[in-house]
Design an enzyme around this catalytic site. Structure first.
Site, mmCIF file in Angstrom:
data_model
loop_
_atom_site.group_PDB
_atom_site.id
_atom_site.type_symbol
_atom_site.label_atom_id
_atom_site.label_comp_id
_atom_site.label_asym_id
_atom_site.label_seq_id
_atom_site.Cartn_x
_atom_site.Cartn_y
_atom_site.Cartn_z
ATOM 1 C CG ASN A 62 -26.929 -28.337 -28.797
ATOM 2 O OD1 ASN A 62 -27.849 -27.482 -28.527
ATOM 3 N ND2 ASN A 62 -25.630 -27.774 -28.698
ATOM 4 C CB CYS A 73 -26.031 -34.662 -29.354
ATOM 5 S SG CYS A 73 -24.470 -34.742 -29.798
ATOM 6 C CD GLU A 75 -29.114 -34.885 -32.932
ATOM 7 O OE1 GLU A 75 -28.741 -34.286 -32.028
ATOM 8 O OE2 GLU A 75 -28.600 -34.415 -34.163
ATOM 9 C CB CYS A 112 -22.832 -36.737 -34.137
ATOM 10 S SG CYS A 112 -23.377 -37.271 -32.465
HETATM 11 N N1 THU Z 1 -24.607 -31.680 -31.600
HETATM 12 C C1 THU Z 1 -25.661 -32.234 -31.659
HETATM 13 O O1 THU Z 1 -26.665 -31.760 -30.768
HETATM 14 N N2 THU Z 1 -26.109 -33.061 -32.372
HETATM 15 C C2 THU Z 1 -25.399 -33.685 -33.222
HETATM 16 O O2 THU Z 1 -25.700 -34.576 -33.890
HETATM 17 C C3 THU Z 1 -23.919 -33.133 -33.633
HETATM 18 C C4 THU Z 1 -23.571 -32.051 -32.662
HETATM 19 C C5 THU Z 1 -24.224 -30.452 -30.231
HETATM 20 C C6 THU Z 1 -23.147 -30.808 -29.605
HETATM 21 C C7 THU Z 1 -22.355 -29.702 -29.284
HETATM 22 O O3 THU Z 1 -23.055 -29.125 -28.124
HETATM 23 C C8 THU Z 1 -22.612 -28.765 -30.405
HETATM 24 O O4 THU Z 1 -23.695 -29.465 -31.423
HETATM 25 C C9 THU Z 1 -21.331 -28.826 -31.253
HETATM 26 O O5 THU Z 1 -20.870 -29.909 -31.738
#
Ligand code: THU
Length: 160
Positions: A62, A73, A75, A112
């Site tokens: 992320n 994110c 992913e 998410c």
């Molecule tokens: N985040 C991800 O990288 N993947 C997800 O599926 C959920 C959230 C990251 C986004 C942000 O940088 C941190 O986690 C907190 O939400």
């Protein structure tokens, strides 16, 4: 009126040691990628690794931004990289590891909603399921044979 019941399916793997050695290597790549996250605002780190059908492994984490919604994110970082740089290869597997910076997490963390929608696009595009494995930093791993298990009623090109 009639009620419709929707069922979904996940496999629970008790620990990383129960994965095959190839899958374990891939989850370790996601764990290593997690450590490269740029997450000064949430202090929540996520790493992701993709296995392509040519054996290539891609990694992402992320990437946050002072203008919060501009961050992305893990992913989507890795799957958009795959789409941009290897558009003709199929994505076979996606591994995810996530946790707050300051502690271990035994709860598997799923992608998410926006990431699920993005993964769905590539699954439909390649007409082949993507296996998704997700975990915290230790403990159980959840495995889904397809994105479809994580996003019932998904919106795709067939809806347009
Ligand atoms: N985040 C991800 O990288 N993947 C997800 O599926 C959920 C959230 C990251 C986004 C942000 O940088 C941190 O986690 C907190 O939400």
């Amino acid at each position: 009126m009639k009620e419709v019941k929707v069922e979904t399916k996940l496999s629970v793997i008790e620990s990383i040691e129960e994965l095959t050695s190839a899958e374990k290597e891939l989850m370790l790549k996601a764990i290593q990628a997690r450590e490269k996250a740029y997450a000064p605002y949430s202090r929540f780190q996520v790493g992701a690794a993709i296995l392509l059908d040519n054996g290539l492994v891609l990694e992402g984490s992320n990437q946050e931004n002072a203008a919060y919604p501009s961050g992305l994110c893990a992913e989507r970082v890795v799957i958009f990289y795959a789409g941009a740089n290897h558009p003709f290869n199929k994505i076979e597997k996606l591994f995810i590891s996530a946790s707050p910076m300051d502690r271990e997490l035994e709860t598997p963390i799923p992608p998410c909603g926006a990431c699920r929608q993005s993964i769905a696009e590539y699954e439909v595009k390649q007409d082949q399921s993507i296996e998704i494995y997700f975990m915290g930093t230790k403990g159980q791993i959840y495995k889904s044979d397809s994105l479809k298990n994580l996003l019932p009623f998904m919106f795709d090109k067939g809806s347009l």
